[in-house]
Enzyme design. Structure first.
Site, PDB file in Angstrom:
ATOM      1  N   LEU A  26       0.732  -0.778  -0.528  1.00  0.00           N
ATOM      2  CA  LEU A  26       0.685   0.489  -0.315  1.00  0.00           C
ATOM      3  C   LEU A  26       0.951   0.990   0.399  1.00  0.00           C
ATOM      4  O   LEU A  26       0.497   1.931  -0.630  1.00  0.00           O
ATOM      5  CB  LEU A  26      -0.609  -0.118   1.421  1.00  0.00           C
ATOM      6  CG  LEU A  26      -1.975   1.138   1.237  1.00  0.00           C
ATOM      7  CD1 LEU A  26      -2.919   1.558   0.539  1.00  0.00           C
ATOM      8  CD2 LEU A  26      -2.788   1.146   2.930  1.00  0.00           C
ATOM      9  N   LYS A  59      16.305  -0.123   0.497  1.00  0.00           N
ATOM     10  CA  LYS A  59      15.146  -0.002   0.454  1.00  0.00           C
ATOM     11  C   LYS A  59      14.729   1.018   0.132  1.00  0.00           C
ATOM     12  O   LYS A  59      13.811   0.900  -0.661  1.00  0.00           O
ATOM     13  CB  LYS A  59      14.668  -0.890   1.381  1.00  0.00           C
ATOM     14  CG  LYS A  59      14.096  -2.346   1.558  1.00  0.00           C
ATOM     15  CD  LYS A  59      13.588  -2.256   3.253  1.00  0.00           C
ATOM     16  CE  LYS A  59      13.479  -4.183   3.552  1.00  0.00           C
ATOM     17  NZ  LYS A  59      12.778  -4.154   5.183  1.00  0.00           N
ATOM     18  N   SER A 213      -6.430   2.552   8.846  1.00  0.00           N
ATOM     19  CA  SER A 213      -6.998   1.009  10.326  1.00  0.00           C
ATOM     20  C   SER A 213      -7.389  -0.336   9.220  1.00  0.00           C
ATOM     21  O   SER A 213      -6.583  -0.390   7.618  1.00  0.00           O
ATOM     22  CB  SER A 213      -8.376   1.713  10.075  1.00  0.00           C
ATOM     23  OG  SER A 213      -8.661   0.657  11.119  1.00  0.00           O
ATOM     24  N   TYR A 236      -2.763  -7.229  15.836  1.00  0.00           N
ATOM     25  CA  TYR A 236      -2.754  -6.827  15.356  1.00  0.00           C
ATOM     26  C   TYR A 236      -4.288  -5.783  14.746  1.00  0.00           C
ATOM     27  O   TYR A 236      -4.836  -4.737  14.574  1.00  0.00           O
ATOM     28  CB  TYR A 236      -2.368  -7.147  13.783  1.00  0.00           C
ATOM     29  CG  TYR A 236      -2.821  -7.161  11.995  1.00  0.00           C
ATOM     30  CD1 TYR A 236      -1.978  -5.803  11.560  1.00  0.00           C
ATOM     31  CD2 TYR A 236      -4.569  -7.291  11.479  1.00  0.00           C
ATOM     32  CE1 TYR A 236      -2.152  -4.803  10.006  1.00  0.00           C
ATOM     33  CE2 TYR A 236      -4.572  -6.282   9.969  1.00  0.00           C
ATOM     34  CZ  TYR A 236      -3.885  -5.187  10.164  1.00  0.00           C
ATOM     35  OH  TYR A 236      -3.627  -4.384   8.213  1.00  0.00           O
ATOM     36  N   LYS A 240      -6.008  -1.646  15.096  1.00  0.00           N
ATOM     37  CA  LYS A 240      -6.663  -0.881  13.773  1.00  0.00           C
ATOM     38  C   LYS A 240      -7.579  -0.402  14.952  1.00  0.00           C
ATOM     39  O   LYS A 240      -8.418   0.434  14.592  1.00  0.00           O
ATOM     40  CB  LYS A 240      -6.607  -2.322  13.085  1.00  0.00           C
ATOM     41  CG  LYS A 240      -5.873  -2.400  11.625  1.00  0.00           C
ATOM     42  CD  LYS A 240      -5.155  -1.516  11.217  1.00  0.00           C
ATOM     43  CE  LYS A 240      -3.917  -1.841  11.269  1.00  0.00           C
ATOM     44  NZ  LYS A 240      -2.402  -0.719  10.067  1.00  0.00           N
ATOM     45  N   THR A 289      -0.535  -8.089  -0.144  1.00  0.00           N
ATOM     46  CA  THR A 289       0.928  -7.367  -0.392  1.00  0.00           C
ATOM     47  C   THR A 289       1.482  -8.439   0.370  1.00  0.00           C
ATOM     48  O   THR A 289       0.606  -9.508   0.611  1.00  0.00           O
ATOM     49  CB  THR A 289       0.137  -6.428   0.622  1.00  0.00           C
ATOM     50  OG1 THR A 289       0.096  -6.693   1.281  1.00  0.00           O
ATOM     51  CG2 THR A 289      -0.724  -5.403   0.184  1.00  0.00           C
TER      52      THR A 289
END
Ligand SMILES: NC(=O)c1ccc[n+]([C@@H]2O[C@H](COP(=O)([O-])OP(=O)(O)OC[C@H]3O[C@@H](n4cnc5c(N)ncnc54)[C@H](OP(=O)(O)O)[C@@H]3O)[C@@H](O)[C@H]2O)c1
Length: 432
Positions: A26, A59, A213, A236, A240, A289
């Site tokens: 993302l 990176k 979120s 996780y 959120k 992803t």
């Protein structure tokens, strides 16, 4: 602190945006989409100064190369001349959000430049899953593909995982032992929370702090007695839900005192009130992803199920990160009349990246349990997307009050944690 545009652009208007976790998924897509939307919607006189964070220079260099390639492609496809290229400046910055001293170093680096920040997108995050409970996954998929792909509860969390020590090896300013910090909590929420506070002098009432979120920020996966999700089965999802509680309560009476110390209102050059930045809540829907560490056959399986879920009517299956990025880019670039003024009229929302059957993306409000679409019981602003979920509690006056009460507690605890950690890490010094 008197903040100004980037020196090289003093005569023009420079829009400065910081995106964390930009090297993949993302975050990379947000950078690409910001470049595209900025170039095609903003006047020629405006320049985008895009600061993108990675965890290391390798990176960072790779991301810079890929972003430049994307910029060239956009210019070619849009039939624009190469002067357009000068309207985008890219710079890599480094931060590891689970290491608060690197967060402080980034804040110090940006504060030293005194360059106004128009928006920050707190995208970086980790899931901390160790695997999949295949039995539960099969059961969830056969019960409802839409539920299983939108609110998955079959991931196995790394219960009790802590962030690395913050002070050892860095010449601590305080005595040991230091309190542990939940790993997922620190990466997803607390690192960004500290950064927001430290960067506040670069922001004013026009600045936006965009939080990412998830659809799976469900109330039963968060326990206010375990703010950091250290004991949580799903840290996780807990992080959120905490994000939802923080952002949506950032303008309620419940958290007013804490928000005032967390984000002091900026002063204008003549000593007046410049206002405090707006915290905006978004979610990207479901994308494939690297956040799930999967083998190729798992990726194919996930793709098949998410496409099926989209065909069956789930509005949140963007699948490709570029489509998922639509809500965060909206939160950065939408004019005040479409965002701040709208939220003032219709209430603070959770802006999601929605998708139709054919994969056409758009921005839509998502209902947050306990809060609703805009904080008012029974009010559903036009364009909002309704989703149902087994176990969803019908909103009531009590659940709305509870949302604010829990919000008050989490703001109080976050501020206590911030003050404690600022004491241990040492304050960020800002030149007068
Ligand atoms: N994928 C989805 O369906 C989905 C759904 C809802 C929300 N989201 C949210 O979208 C955001 C991006 O996730 P993604 O799906 O794009 O996953 P991703 O491809 O794994 O990207 C995560 C990014 O965060 C960075 N990151 C992780 N831990 C970090 C740390 N401690 N410090 C600094 N950077 C760190 C990663 O850097 P490294 O490469 O160095 O690890 C990477 O750049 C997250 O906030 C996630 O919760 C994703």
């Amino acid at each position: 602190m008197d903040v100004s545009p980037h020196p090289s652009e003093a005569a023009k208007t420079t829009v400065t945006v910081l995106v964390t976790g930009a090297n993949s998924g993302l975050g990379f897509a947000i950078c690409c989409r910001l470049i595209d939307e900025f170039l095609f919607t903003r006047p020629q006189s405006q320049t985008l100064y895009l600061l993108f964070s990675t965890r290391d220079t390798r990176k960072g260099n790779d991301t810079l190369r890929r972003l430049n390639a994307h910029l060239q492609k956009t210019i070619r496809n849009g039939g624009r001349d190469h002067l357009v290229e000068t309207r985008v400046e890219l710079e890599n910055v480094l931060v590891d959000l689970t290491r608060l001293l690197t967060v402080k170093a980034l804040a110090q680096q940006l504060l030293a430049r005194k360059q106004r920040l128009d928006a920050a997108v707190w995208n970086a995050g980790l899931a901390g899953w160790t695997g999949i409970d295949y039995w539960a996954a099969t059961k969830e998929v056969f019960t409802s593909v839409v539920q299983a792909t939108t609110y998955p509860e079959f991931m196995i969390g790394d219960v009790g995982a802590l962030a690395p020590s913050q002070l050892s090896g860095y010449g601590s300013v305080h005595t040991f032992p230091e309190p542990g910090l939940g790993k997922v909590f620190t990466a997803n929420v607390f690192g960004h929370y500290m950064l927001t506070h430290w960067l506040a002098p670069l922001m004013d009432g026009r600045s936006r702090v965009v939080w990412i979120s998830s659809t799976s920020a469900l109330p039963h996966l968060f326990d206010v007695e375990d703010l950091q999700g250290v004991r949580a089965r799903m840290a996780y999802e807990s992080s959120k839900r905490l994000t939802d509680l923080l952002v949506l309560n950032s303008e309620t009476a419940a958290a007013r005192r804490e928000v005032e110390t967390f984000l002091p209102s900026a002063k204008t050059a003549d000593g007046g009130q410049g206002g405090r930045p707006k915290m905006i809540l978004t979610h990207p829907g479901i994308m494939v992803t690297n956040i799930v560490d999967s083998s190729w056959w798992m990726v194919i399986g996930m793709l098949a199920l998410t496409y099926l879920s989209r065909l069956l009517g789930s509005p949140w299956q963007g699948i490709q990160p570029y489509k998922g990025a639509v809500s965060a880019c909206f939160a950065v670039l939408a004019p005040p009349s479409q965002l701040q003024e709208l939220e003032e009229r219709e209430g603070k929302g959770k802006w999601g990246s929605a998708c139709d059957h054919w994969g056409h993306e758009r921005v839509a409000r998502m209902e947050v349990e306990g809060w609703g679409f805009g904080g008012e019981l029974g009010v559903r602003p036009s364009g909002s997307v309704s989703t149902s979920r087994p176990g969803r509690r019908e909103p009531t006056k009590e659940s709305r009050e509870e949302f604010e009460e829990v919000g008050r507690r989490v703001w109080r605890e976050m501020e206590a944690l911030r003050i404690g950690w600022e004491g241990r890490l040492g304050r960020v010094e800002v030149d007068a």
